[in-house]
Design an enzyme around this catalytic site. Sequence first.
Site, mmCIF file in Angstrom:
data_model
loop_
_atom_site.group_PDB
_atom_site.id
_atom_site.type_symbol
_atom_site.label_atom_id
_atom_site.label_comp_id
_atom_site.label_asym_id
_atom_site.label_seq_id
_atom_site.Cartn_x
_atom_site.Cartn_y
_atom_site.Cartn_z
ATOM 1 N N ASP A 104 1.073 -0.712 0.112
ATOM 2 C CA ASP A 104 0.415 0.120 -0.421
ATOM 3 C C ASP A 104 1.097 0.888 -0.338
ATOM 4 O O ASP A 104 2.227 1.040 0.474
ATOM 5 C CB ASP A 104 -1.202 0.060 1.475
ATOM 6 N N ASN A 132 -5.860 -4.468 -6.271
ATOM 7 C CA ASN A 132 -7.205 -4.034 -5.126
ATOM 8 C C ASN A 132 -6.809 -2.561 -5.405
ATOM 9 O O ASN A 132 -7.950 -1.818 -5.177
ATOM 10 C CB ASN A 132 -7.526 -4.895 -3.857
ATOM 11 N N TYR A 159 -14.518 7.239 -12.734
ATOM 12 C CA TYR A 159 -14.452 6.141 -12.001
ATOM 13 C C TYR A 159 -15.609 4.644 -13.022
ATOM 14 O O TYR A 159 -14.365 3.530 -12.480
ATOM 15 C CB TYR A 159 -15.365 6.016 -10.737
ATOM 16 N N LYS A 184 -13.729 1.620 -14.206
ATOM 17 C CA LYS A 184 -13.495 0.116 -13.352
ATOM 18 C C LYS A 184 -14.811 -0.872 -14.984
ATOM 19 O O LYS A 184 -14.153 -1.798 -14.820
ATOM 20 C CB LYS A 184 -14.828 0.198 -12.086
ATOM 21 N N ILE A 233 -19.676 -0.353 -0.593
ATOM 22 C CA ILE A 233 -19.042 -1.222 0.560
ATOM 23 C C ILE A 233 -18.078 -0.650 1.452
ATOM 24 O O ILE A 233 -18.344 0.505 0.997
ATOM 25 C CB ILE A 233 -17.919 -2.074 0.175
ATOM 26 N N THR A 272 -16.103 1.358 3.282
ATOM 27 C CA THR A 272 -14.649 1.538 3.438
ATOM 28 C C THR A 272 -14.148 2.765 3.571
ATOM 29 O O THR A 272 -15.454 3.861 3.259
ATOM 30 C CB THR A 272 -14.035 0.560 2.193
#
Length: 268
Positions: free
Chosen positions: A36, A89, A154, A158, A187, A189
Amino acid sequence: MQLQDKAAMVTGAASGIGKATAVTFAREGAKVMCADINVPGAEATARQIADTGGEAASMRADVSQEADVQEMVRETVSRWGRLDVLFNNAGIGFGLPVTQIPVEEWDRLLDVNLRGVFLGCKHAIPEMLKSGGGAIVNTASDAGLRGSAMLSAYCASKGGVVLLTKALAVEWAAQGIRVNCVCPGVIRTPILDPFLAQMQAATGETADRLWQQLGAMHPLGRVGQPEEVARAVAFLASDAASFITGVALPVDGGLDAGSPPRRSPFGE
């Protein structure tokens, strides 16, 4: 889920879906490189895995930079002698009308969300071939399957991940490399924190109320948790999914299937 002794790399491992997946991989027996740009977060994930008896390491990696991705692969192979699983990810997002998106922000988002997946696959595949194959799972999104207002950048990134996944699945199937992606709905997050702040400023609603509204978009009536996506990723990465490749798997509470009714069609 048959991940025992596999060497895996997880990008965006400091939080959210990446962290949950790294922990799930380790619980299923994998050795996990937690990568990360957030170094303390990646270290914390690796430490959590080690504290529960798993094997993990951490490192800094900006997935948009080829040298960082190459080093991530080298470090993983140097530590464990092989690379079996890659979970691409790492991602970022923002919401703006297309007329208001600064070019540099568009470029940065595509660099992380799409170029990062390309670079991960480019440099992981040669190592996987040395061991006779492997599994790649990419994080796409429900926004990669259908359009969403204010999310043009986005959605573009994706949607690119979805078709890159399918193309690579066909390209490398005969060499024993499976490539799939997950398409999460909303989600809970940290990537959504800027969106929530923006929505709060515009509506005056509390964060809890906004989460409820986001959940109501899904036929299951709630937002998802990172662990729910992680279990899907672990399945696709495992030998249990040995005949699955080229799939864009919605993990979205039914969001891609359609809009929920305002009330139960059964009168309940």
